[in-house]
Design a protein around this motif. Structure first.
Motif, PDB file in Angstrom:
ATOM      1  N   CYS A  42       6.897  16.004  -2.603  1.00  0.00           N
ATOM      2  CA  CYS A  42       6.409  16.947  -3.619  1.00  0.00           C
ATOM      3  C   CYS A  42       5.581  18.094  -3.045  1.00  0.00           C
ATOM      4  O   CYS A  42       5.204  19.010  -3.761  1.00  0.00           O
ATOM      5  N   GLY A  43       5.266  18.028  -1.731  1.00  0.00           N
ATOM      6  CA  GLY A  43       4.505  19.105  -1.103  1.00  0.00           C
ATOM      7  C   GLY A  43       3.010  19.016  -1.296  1.00  0.00           C
ATOM      8  O   GLY A  43       2.277  19.890  -0.842  1.00  0.00           O
ATOM      9  N   ARG A  44       2.537  17.984  -1.931  1.00  0.00           N
ATOM     10  CA  ARG A  44       1.107  17.813  -2.193  1.00  0.00           C
ATOM     11  C   ARG A  44       0.357  17.602  -0.873  1.00  0.00           C
ATOM     12  O   ARG A  44       0.803  16.889   0.009  1.00  0.00           O
ATOM     13  N   THR A  45      -0.804  18.235  -0.725  1.00  0.00           N
ATOM     14  CA  THR A  45      -1.672  18.054   0.439  1.00  0.00           C
ATOM     15  C   THR A  45      -3.059  17.684  -0.056  1.00  0.00           C
ATOM     16  O   THR A  45      -3.623  18.378  -0.894  1.00  0.00           O
ATOM     17  N   VAL A  46      -3.575  16.573   0.469  1.00  0.00           N
ATOM     18  CA  VAL A  46      -4.893  16.095   0.046  1.00  0.00           C
ATOM     19  C   VAL A  46      -5.710  15.677   1.265  1.00  0.00           C
ATOM     20  O   VAL A  46      -5.160  15.244   2.275  1.00  0.00           O
ATOM     21  N   PRO A  47      -7.045  15.779   1.169  1.00  0.00           N
ATOM     22  CA  PRO A  47      -7.894  15.294   2.263  1.00  0.00           C
ATOM     23  C   PRO A  47      -7.814  13.769   2.367  1.00  0.00           C
ATOM     24  O   PRO A  47      -7.595  13.087   1.379  1.00  0.00           O
ATOM     25  N   VAL A  48      -7.990  13.273   3.582  1.00  0.00           N
ATOM     26  CA  VAL A  48      -7.969  11.837   3.843  1.00  0.00           C
ATOM     27  C   VAL A  48      -9.342  11.436   4.372  1.00  0.00           C
ATOM     28  O   VAL A  48      -9.904  12.111   5.234  1.00  0.00           O
ATOM     29  N   ASP A  49      -9.873  10.341   3.873  1.00  0.00           N
ATOM     30  CA  ASP A  49     -11.160   9.827   4.321  1.00  0.00           C
ATOM     31  C   ASP A  49     -10.970   9.097   5.654  1.00  0.00           C
ATOM     32  O   ASP A  49     -10.409   8.006   5.698  1.00  0.00           O
ATOM     33  N   ARG A  50     -11.417   9.707   6.734  1.00  0.00           N
ATOM     34  CA  ARG A  50     -11.227   9.133   8.062  1.00  0.00           C
ATOM     35  C   ARG A  50     -11.926   7.797   8.217  1.00  0.00           C
ATOM     36  O   ARG A  50     -11.461   6.926   8.949  1.00  0.00           O
ATOM     37  N   TYR A  51     -13.036   7.582   7.521  1.00  0.00           N
ATOM     38  CA  TYR A  51     -13.770   6.321   7.636  1.00  0.00           C
ATOM     39  C   TYR A  51     -13.056   5.197   6.887  1.00  0.00           C
ATOM     40  O   TYR A  51     -13.077   4.050   7.323  1.00  0.00           O
ATOM     41  N   GLU A  52     -12.398   5.527   5.803  1.00  0.00           N
ATOM     42  CA  GLU A  52     -11.572   4.547   5.099  1.00  0.00           C
ATOM     43  C   GLU A  52     -10.368   4.165   5.964  1.00  0.00           C
ATOM     44  O   GLU A  52      -9.979   3.001   6.030  1.00  0.00           O
ATOM     45  N   MET A  53      -9.780   5.156   6.644  1.00  0.00           N
ATOM     46  CA  MET A  53      -8.665   4.872   7.552  1.00  0.00           C
ATOM     47  C   MET A  53      -9.134   3.946   8.680  1.00  0.00           C
ATOM     48  O   MET A  53      -8.422   3.011   9.050  1.00  0.00           O
ATOM     49  N   ARG A  54     -10.313   4.191   9.229  1.00  0.00           N
ATOM     50  CA  ARG A  54     -10.859   3.324  10.289  1.00  0.00           C
ATOM     51  C   ARG A  54     -11.042   1.905   9.782  1.00  0.00           C
ATOM     52  O   ARG A  54     -10.743   0.945  10.480  1.00  0.00           O
ATOM     53  N   ARG A  55     -11.554   1.780   8.566  1.00  0.00           N
ATOM     54  CA  ARG A  55     -11.791   0.456   7.991  1.00  0.00           C
ATOM     55  C   ARG A  55     -10.473  -0.291   7.803  1.00  0.00           C
ATOM     56  O   ARG A  55     -10.368  -1.469   8.130  1.00  0.00           O
ATOM     57  N   ARG A  56      -9.456   0.401   7.292  1.00  0.00           N
ATOM     58  CA  ARG A  56      -8.178  -0.255   6.974  1.00  0.00           C
ATOM     59  C   ARG A  56      -7.315  -0.546   8.190  1.00  0.00           C
ATOM     60  O   ARG A  56      -6.672  -1.588   8.255  1.00  0.00           O
ATOM     61  N   PHE A  57      -7.273   0.376   9.152  1.00  0.00           N
ATOM     62  CA  PHE A  57      -6.316   0.261  10.253  1.00  0.00           C
ATOM     63  C   PHE A  57      -6.956  -0.006  11.608  1.00  0.00           C
ATOM     64  O   PHE A  57      -6.255  -0.264  12.574  1.00  0.00           O
ATOM     65  N   GLY A  58      -8.283   0.079  11.690  1.00  0.00           N
ATOM     66  CA  GLY A  58      -8.982  -0.161  12.951  1.00  0.00           C
ATOM     67  C   GLY A  58      -9.334   1.130  13.655  1.00  0.00           C
ATOM     68  O   GLY A  58      -8.577   2.098  13.618  1.00  0.00           O
TER      69      GLY A  58
END
Length: 91
Positions: A42-58
């Protein structure tokens, strides 16, 4: 002449895909970088929480490997999404 710089709609300078900083781990990525997810459907672009990514994926997960884990919250697309690194303006 180098590759032209891309810009996020909010004026953030984006690093080209394949830039060496995509090999950084979530822990090693500089603080002035912002992550954004771009949906190929759909072309949507959104910010990603880098700290949430660290928590979920290491914290040792490489930034360039995370695009395959993205799911668009707008249309639900899981294929071909991109994780973009942008440099926030500094004073």
């Amino acid at each position: 002449m180098g590759q032209p710089r891309m810009r996020h709609r909010k004026g953030i300078a984006l690093l080209p895909l394949g830039h060496s900083d995509y090999e950084q781990t979530l822990r090693g990525l500089a603080q002035w970088y912002e992550l954004s997810a771009a949906c190929s459907g759909c072309g949507r672009t959104v910010p990603v929480d880098r700290y949430e990514m660290r928590r979920r994926f290491g914290e040792n997960k490489k930034v360039g490997t995370l695009a395959s884990k993205l799911v668009c919250s707008g249309c639900g697309n899981r294929v071909g999404n991109k994780l973009l690194i942008g440099m926030m303006p500094r004073d």
